[in-house]
Write a protein that holds these residues in place. Structure first.
Motif, PDB file in Angstrom:
ATOM      1  N   LEU A   1      -7.423  -9.830  -9.932  1.00 38.82           N
ATOM      2  CA  LEU A   1      -7.369  -8.466  -9.283  1.00 38.82           C
ATOM      3  C   LEU A   1      -5.924  -8.533  -8.539  1.00 38.82           C
TER       4      LEU A   1
ATOM      5  N   GLN B   1     -17.857  -1.095   9.262  1.00 39.19           N
ATOM      6  CA  GLN B   1     -16.786   0.121   8.584  1.00 39.19           C
ATOM      7  C   GLN B   1     -16.483   0.825   9.925  1.00 39.19           C
TER       8      GLN B   1
ATOM      9  N   LEU C   1      -4.848  -2.451  -6.994  1.00 39.49           N
ATOM     10  CA  LEU C   1      -5.964  -1.501  -7.024  1.00 39.49           C
ATOM     11  C   LEU C   1      -5.200  -0.355  -7.732  1.00 39.49           C
TER      12      LEU C   1
ATOM     13  N   PRO D   1      -4.981  -8.177  -2.770  1.00 39.36           N
ATOM     14  CA  PRO D   1      -6.250  -7.610  -3.039  1.00 39.36           C
ATOM     15  C   PRO D   1      -7.400  -8.525  -3.495  1.00 39.36           C
ATOM     16  N   GLN D   2      -6.925  -9.665  -4.381  1.00 39.29           N
ATOM     17  CA  GLN D   2      -8.107 -10.609  -4.563  1.00 39.29           C
ATOM     18  C   GLN D   2      -8.568 -11.156  -3.233  1.00 39.29           C
TER      19      GLN D   2
ATOM     20  N   LYS E   1      -5.052  -3.697  13.677  1.00 42.52           N
ATOM     21  CA  LYS E   1      -3.600  -3.814  13.145  1.00 42.52           C
ATOM     22  C   LYS E   1      -2.732  -4.158  14.414  1.00 42.52           C
TER      23      LYS E   1
ATOM     24  N   GLN F   1     -14.594  -2.064   0.939  1.00 44.72           N
ATOM     25  CA  GLN F   1     -13.797  -0.730   1.452  1.00 44.72           C
ATOM     26  C   GLN F   1     -13.086  -0.985   2.757  1.00 44.72           C
ATOM     27  N   THR F   2     -13.890  -1.788   3.580  1.00 46.24           N
ATOM     28  CA  THR F   2     -13.132  -1.975   5.098  1.00 46.24           C
ATOM     29  C   THR F   2     -11.823  -2.637   4.938  1.00 46.24           C
TER      30      THR F   2
ATOM     31  N   LYS G   1      -0.662  -1.340  -0.759  1.00 49.84           N
ATOM     32  CA  LYS G   1       0.118  -0.317  -1.436  1.00 49.84           C
ATOM     33  C   LYS G   1       1.626  -0.957  -1.154  1.00 49.84           C
TER      34      LYS G   1
ATOM     35  N   THR H   1     -13.260   3.332  -3.332  1.00 51.07           N
ATOM     36  CA  THR H   1     -12.020   2.532  -2.835  1.00 51.07           C
ATOM     37  C   THR H   1     -10.933   2.662  -3.776  1.00 51.07           C
TER      38      THR H   1
ATOM     39  N   TYR I   1      -8.682  -0.861  12.550  1.00 56.59           N
ATOM     40  CA  TYR I   1      -8.628  -2.270  11.832  1.00 56.59           C
ATOM     41  C   TYR I   1      -7.899  -3.217  12.479  1.00 56.59           C
TER      42      TYR I   1
ATOM     43  N   ALA J   1      -7.087   4.310  -3.067  1.00 58.44           N
ATOM     44  CA  ALA J   1      -5.895   3.600  -3.323  1.00 58.44           C
ATOM     45  C   ALA J   1      -4.902   4.091  -4.108  1.00 58.44           C
TER      46      ALA J   1
ATOM     47  N   ASN K   1      -4.313  -0.831   3.882  1.00 58.12           N
ATOM     48  CA  ASN K   1      -3.702   0.175   3.372  1.00 58.12           C
ATOM     49  C   ASN K   1      -3.456  -0.036   1.776  1.00 58.12           C
ATOM     50  N   TYR K   2      -4.702  -0.563   1.386  1.00 58.30           N
ATOM     51  CA  TYR K   2      -4.943  -0.691  -0.213  1.00 58.30           C
ATOM     52  C   TYR K   2      -3.730  -1.319  -0.820  1.00 58.30           C
TER      53      TYR K   2
ATOM     54  N   ALA L   1      -9.959  -3.307   2.460  1.00 57.59           N
ATOM     55  CA  ALA L   1      -8.921  -2.453   1.551  1.00 57.59           C
ATOM     56  C   ALA L   1      -8.183  -1.251   2.519  1.00 57.59           C
ATOM     57  N   ALA L   2      -9.035  -0.622   3.229  1.00 56.95           N
ATOM     58  CA  ALA L   2      -8.588   0.466   4.229  1.00 56.95           C
ATOM     59  C   ALA L   2      -7.627  -0.497   5.098  1.00 56.95           C
ATOM     60  N   ALA L   3      -8.114  -1.691   5.537  1.00 62.00           N
ATOM     61  CA  ALA L   3      -7.265  -2.287   6.527  1.00 62.00           C
ATOM     62  C   ALA L   3      -5.963  -2.841   6.169  1.00 62.00           C
TER      63      ALA L   3
END
Lengths: 74, 74, 74, 74, 74, 74
Positions: free
Chosen positions: B5, F64, B8, A13-14, F74, A64-65, A74, B65, F72, B69, A71-72, A67-69
């Motif tokens: 960080l 965005q 999230l 994330p960083q 991918k 935001q972009t 996860k 965001t 994205y 997440a 998938n946060y 992070a979505a790219a």
């Protein structure tokens, strides 16, 4: 412009946040390509609170972009 | 910059909100790394209503965001 | 800060809107914790049209988050 | 405040747009509940181009929410 | 107001962009219904760089909505 | 206006970013079609830090959209 953006994927994330900063700065650089002018302007807005908040907002939108790219992450 | 960080993910929505605040502040810190200048500026915008609303807006964008997440902590 | 945000779930869209207002105000309160200063500032921006629109915008951003968290109360 | 928002569902995109306008105005009304002050301010910003654009922006953000809630009226 | 928005569907991305412009302008028209005042204001902000950028921003927000409604014309 | 936007699909993220810049500029061009006025305004805001940040923000919003349209990359 040279290649500067290969992927929105980052390991952490960083790193994603730092990519968002790059994306925000590139928006300025494309609009004002002269580096000496950008440097001069930088001195001004670096000491203005609202300018800094505005810069932080652009980073937030790009984050935001990114992070979505990712998938946060996860 | 040191690692600040890792994820999230947060345990609760409120911790997510506080992470959004951190994300908003880091955008300022990356742009203006000198802590003494940031502190000086802080005194100014802390007493300006529109500056505070603007700061709240950046937090709102990051909270979108963080909430996504965490799948909205459902 | 004490616990103030347990969940993004609300029973109705209107309660969700009111939660968005709380989220917007908390962004200001975290940035300027002194309640007397916030009250003073409030008197100023309450009578400024653009300040009110700006405040409404932060609510709008949070309402997006709250509405998504509630699957738009479908 | 009385009940004013029962659902984000609307029959048509245009009704959705008009709901977005209502949501934007309510953000102002919650922040400044005195109707006479809001009316006075209205006279001012109604003839200021940037104020109108700013108001249009808040509508745009709410319209995103309403459109998503209605699955874009597909 | 007469019917002006029947659907968010458009045949092409460019038509979608032009719909986003309409949506942005309608936000102004609903807020300031007097056409003569809007025309006068138009002369002013048309020659102000920040006003134009702000107008472009509202279009950008609506374009997000229209693009999503059209599944990005995939 | 001539056809200028056929698709939101791009080969790479960087091309997507450059498309976002085009989308941001078109918002200005539709609002102020006179090229000579836009050129004159450009000289002004090109040397104003906040104007550049604002321009970068519009790019961020369009990016965005373009990123989502390309899944994205991918």
């Amino acid at each position: 412009m040279n290649e500067w953006l290969k992927s929105l994927k980052t390991g952490t994330p960083q790193e994603g946040y730092e990519l968002a900063i790059l994306l925000a700065r590139k928006g300025v650089a494309y609009t004002q390509p002269a580096e000496d002018i950008r440097k001069k302007l930088r001195t001004e807005y670096d000491e203005n609170a609202d300018s800094l908040t505005l810069a932080s907002q652009v980073i937030a939108i790009h984050f935001q972009t990114v992070a979505a790219a990712n998938n946060y992450w996860k």
